[in-house]
Design a protein around this motif. Sequence first.
Motif, PDB file in Angstrom:
ATOM      1  N   VAL A  83      -5.309  -6.035   6.413  1.00 48.15           N
ATOM      2  CA  VAL A  83      -6.105  -5.776   5.238  1.00 48.15           C
ATOM      3  C   VAL A  83      -7.828  -5.161   5.579  1.00 48.15           C
ATOM      4  CG1 VAL A  83      -4.727  -7.177   3.508  1.00 48.15           C
ATOM      5  CG2 VAL A  83      -6.978  -8.107   4.814  1.00 48.15           C
ATOM      6  N   GLU A  84      -7.838  -3.962   5.222  1.00 44.00           N
ATOM      7  CA  GLU A  84      -9.253  -3.716   5.775  1.00 44.00           C
ATOM      8  C   GLU A  84     -10.319  -3.861   4.748  1.00 44.00           C
ATOM      9  OE1 GLU A  84      -9.200   0.918   6.050  1.00 44.00           O
ATOM     10  OE2 GLU A  84     -10.899   0.649   7.217  1.00 44.00           O
ATOM     11  N   ILE A  85     -11.518  -4.454   5.430  1.00 41.16           N
ATOM     12  CA  ILE A  85     -12.579  -4.925   4.792  1.00 41.16           C
ATOM     13  C   ILE A  85     -13.274  -3.568   4.653  1.00 41.16           C
ATOM     14  CG2 ILE A  85     -14.393  -6.360   4.772  1.00 41.16           C
ATOM     15  CD1 ILE A  85     -12.530  -8.038   6.608  1.00 41.16           C
ATOM     16  N   TYR A 134     -18.186   0.533  -2.254  1.00 43.29           N
ATOM     17  CA  TYR A 134     -17.925   1.744  -3.116  1.00 43.29           C
ATOM     18  C   TYR A 134     -16.437   1.864  -2.900  1.00 43.29           C
ATOM     19  CZ  TYR A 134     -22.740   2.037  -2.643  1.00 43.29           C
ATOM     20  OH  TYR A 134     -24.259   1.678  -2.681  1.00 43.29           O
ATOM     21  N   GLU A 135     -15.481   1.220  -2.146  1.00 39.76           N
ATOM     22  CA  GLU A 135     -14.219   1.850  -2.144  1.00 39.76           C
ATOM     23  C   GLU A 135     -13.257   0.320  -2.394  1.00 39.76           C
ATOM     24  OE1 GLU A 135     -13.497   3.567   1.646  1.00 39.76           O
ATOM     25  OE2 GLU A 135     -15.414   4.517   1.697  1.00 39.76           O
ATOM     26  N   SER A 136     -13.864  -0.686  -2.732  1.00 34.31           N
ATOM     27  CA  SER A 136     -13.096  -1.863  -3.295  1.00 34.31           C
ATOM     28  C   SER A 136     -13.980  -3.077  -3.915  1.00 34.31           C
ATOM     29  CB  SER A 136     -12.176  -2.575  -2.172  1.00 34.31           C
ATOM     30  OG  SER A 136     -11.474  -3.745  -2.630  1.00 34.31           O
ATOM     31  N   PHE A 166     -10.012   5.109  16.568  1.00 35.09           N
ATOM     32  CA  PHE A 166     -11.242   5.840  16.252  1.00 35.09           C
ATOM     33  C   PHE A 166     -10.759   6.511  14.855  1.00 35.09           C
ATOM     34  CE2 PHE A 166     -13.014  10.321  16.414  1.00 35.09           C
ATOM     35  CZ  PHE A 166     -14.118  10.000  16.212  1.00 35.09           C
ATOM     36  N   GLU A 167     -11.910   6.375  14.080  1.00 34.03           N
ATOM     37  CA  GLU A 167     -11.656   7.025  12.651  1.00 34.03           C
ATOM     38  C   GLU A 167     -13.052   8.043  12.176  1.00 34.03           C
ATOM     39  OE1 GLU A 167      -9.633   5.447   8.862  1.00 34.03           O
ATOM     40  OE2 GLU A 167     -11.735   4.838   8.740  1.00 34.03           O
ATOM     41  N   SER A 168     -12.744   9.286  11.835  1.00 33.10           N
ATOM     42  CA  SER A 168     -13.703  10.246  11.612  1.00 33.10           C
ATOM     43  C   SER A 168     -13.366  11.074  10.583  1.00 33.10           C
ATOM     44  CB  SER A 168     -14.059  10.824  12.935  1.00 33.10           C
ATOM     45  OG  SER A 168     -15.146  11.602  12.451  1.00 33.10           O
ATOM     46  N   ALA A 225       0.281   2.749  10.728  1.00 33.61           N
ATOM     47  CA  ALA A 225      -0.091   3.559   9.419  1.00 33.61           C
ATOM     48  C   ALA A 225      -1.232   2.666   8.706  1.00 33.61           C
ATOM     49  CB  ALA A 225       1.142   3.657   8.657  1.00 33.61           C
ATOM     50  N   SER A 226      -1.767   3.634   7.924  1.00 30.90           N
ATOM     51  CA  SER A 226      -2.845   3.213   6.958  1.00 30.90           C
ATOM     52  C   SER A 226      -2.695   3.959   5.584  1.00 30.90           C
ATOM     53  CB  SER A 226      -4.369   3.442   7.362  1.00 30.90           C
ATOM     54  OG  SER A 226      -4.450   4.823   7.666  1.00 30.90           O
ATOM     55  N   LEU A 227      -3.207   3.236   4.696  1.00 34.26           N
ATOM     56  CA  LEU A 227      -3.129   3.981   3.255  1.00 34.26           C
ATOM     57  C   LEU A 227      -4.220   3.401   2.401  1.00 34.26           C
ATOM     58  CD1 LEU A 227      -1.492   1.984   1.312  1.00 34.26           C
ATOM     59  CD2 LEU A 227       0.234   2.860   2.445  1.00 34.26           C
ATOM     60  N   HIS A 280     -22.234   7.555   9.846  1.00 32.43           N
ATOM     61  CA  HIS A 280     -22.104   8.761   9.000  1.00 32.43           C
ATOM     62  C   HIS A 280     -20.568   9.390   9.260  1.00 32.43           C
ATOM     63  CE1 HIS A 280     -22.446  10.298  12.875  1.00 32.43           C
ATOM     64  NE2 HIS A 280     -24.037  10.212  13.134  1.00 32.43           N
ATOM     65  N   ARG A 281     -19.577   8.713   9.716  1.00 29.08           N
ATOM     66  CA  ARG A 281     -18.313   8.901  10.139  1.00 29.08           C
ATOM     67  C   ARG A 281     -18.066  10.170  10.979  1.00 29.08           C
ATOM     68  NH1 ARG A 281     -14.740   6.419   5.048  1.00 29.08           N
ATOM     69  NH2 ARG A 281     -14.222   5.088   6.555  1.00 29.08           N
ATOM     70  N   GLY A 282     -19.196  10.341  11.864  1.00 29.79           N
ATOM     71  CA  GLY A 282     -19.093  11.701  12.841  1.00 29.79           C
ATOM     72  C   GLY A 282     -18.968  11.151  14.120  1.00 29.79           C
TER      73      GLY A 282
HETATM   74  C1  FUD Z   1     -11.658   4.345   3.955  1.00 26.26           C
HETATM   75  C2  FUD Z   1     -10.927   3.914   5.543  1.00 26.26           C
HETATM   76  C3  FUD Z   1      -9.746   3.944   6.089  1.00 26.26           C
HETATM   77  C4  FUD Z   1      -8.731   4.300   5.127  1.00 26.26           C
HETATM   78  C5  FUD Z   1      -7.516   5.064   5.925  1.00 26.26           C
HETATM   79  C6  FUD Z   1      -6.370   5.737   5.114  1.00 26.26           C
HETATM   80  O1  FUD Z   1     -12.880   4.168   3.952  1.00 26.26           O
HETATM   81  O2  FUD Z   1     -11.786   3.299   6.285  1.00 26.26           O
HETATM   82  O3  FUD Z   1      -9.535   3.321   7.053  1.00 26.26           O
HETATM   83  O4  FUD Z   1      -8.226   3.121   4.630  1.00 26.26           O
HETATM   84  O5  FUD Z   1      -7.971   5.786   6.484  1.00 26.26           O
HETATM   85  O6  FUD Z   1      -5.455   6.292   6.008  1.00 26.26           O
END
Ligand code: FUD
Length: 286
Positions: free
Chosen positions: A143-145, A149-151, A237-239, A60-62, A208-210
């Motif tokens: 801890v996500e680096i 613009y986000e932290s 993978f995150e998009s 999980a992430s947040l 570009h997150r695509g």
């Molecule tokens: C935010 C990011 C994500 C976020 C996660 C939340 O830019 O990269 O990893 O923390 O998606 O679910």
Amino acid sequence: MGCHGSVWTGSFDEAGLRTAFRGTAEAGFDLVELPVFDPQSWPVELTRRLAAEYDLATTASLGLTDDVDISSEDPATVRRGEDHLRAVLQVLHEVGASHLVGVIYGPMKKHQRPATEREVRNGQEAMRRLATYAAALGIRLGVEIVNRYESNIFNTAAQGRVYVEEVGADNLGVHLDTYHMNIEESGMFAPVLETARCLEYVHVGESHRGYLGTGTVDFGSFFRALQLVGYRGPVVFESFSSAVVDPDLTATLGIWRNLWRDGADLGAHASTFIRSSLRAVETLDL
Ligand code: FUD
């Protein structure tokens, strides 16, 4: 090898969860990452059933918000933040998830000033307590680096490593994300080496997150570095696209453009891309 749930759905109700699990499994991933922003409303029992039905591991992430900021200078806010993260960890424990990652150390948003020393220390002390709580539940933390613009707590691998080392918990490490690295780092190789000993989790995302391979991220160097340090943790993978909308996440991350419409096509492409990238470095004698 995993996939973030936002490739499939913007709402994690019963129908959304089912879509995320089915899509992730059909695209050939082994793991689904769930955005557990709201532990109170998370369908725990259903998640556990779907994980078994689709034979998928879960993480999980947040991102935190101001009202649950464990890095606040206000002790009551820190307490609310710890309560919030403990509730998330309880959900993960019941679901059987292995990791909690993301911006779990401060508010995920565009800040107007740098973090104060007191804020960083408050957050690290809270993180130490949370790591102990998570360890008792068998959950690892990353801890996500993320980019500037986000932290405002840290934005580079070198800074993230110092933060993690100062907290000093065995189940706490760094979570690298190629999208953020592409903004803040000087390359994709050195940050992996820099964090090798505390690298807990990896997000693979394009500039570009695509679609992977259609932007400017140097994935070749990144995967070679993972192979060199012997990384064996999740690669997820995150998009994001305006085609699949979670209103809060969309606004926080600035997902205004429609980079893809078909999550199934995107997911299948990413799964093939990551598997072949991992295979390409597997036999390298680095
Ligand atoms: C935010 C990011 C994500 C976020 C996660 C939340 O830019 O990269 O990893 O923390 O998606 O679910």
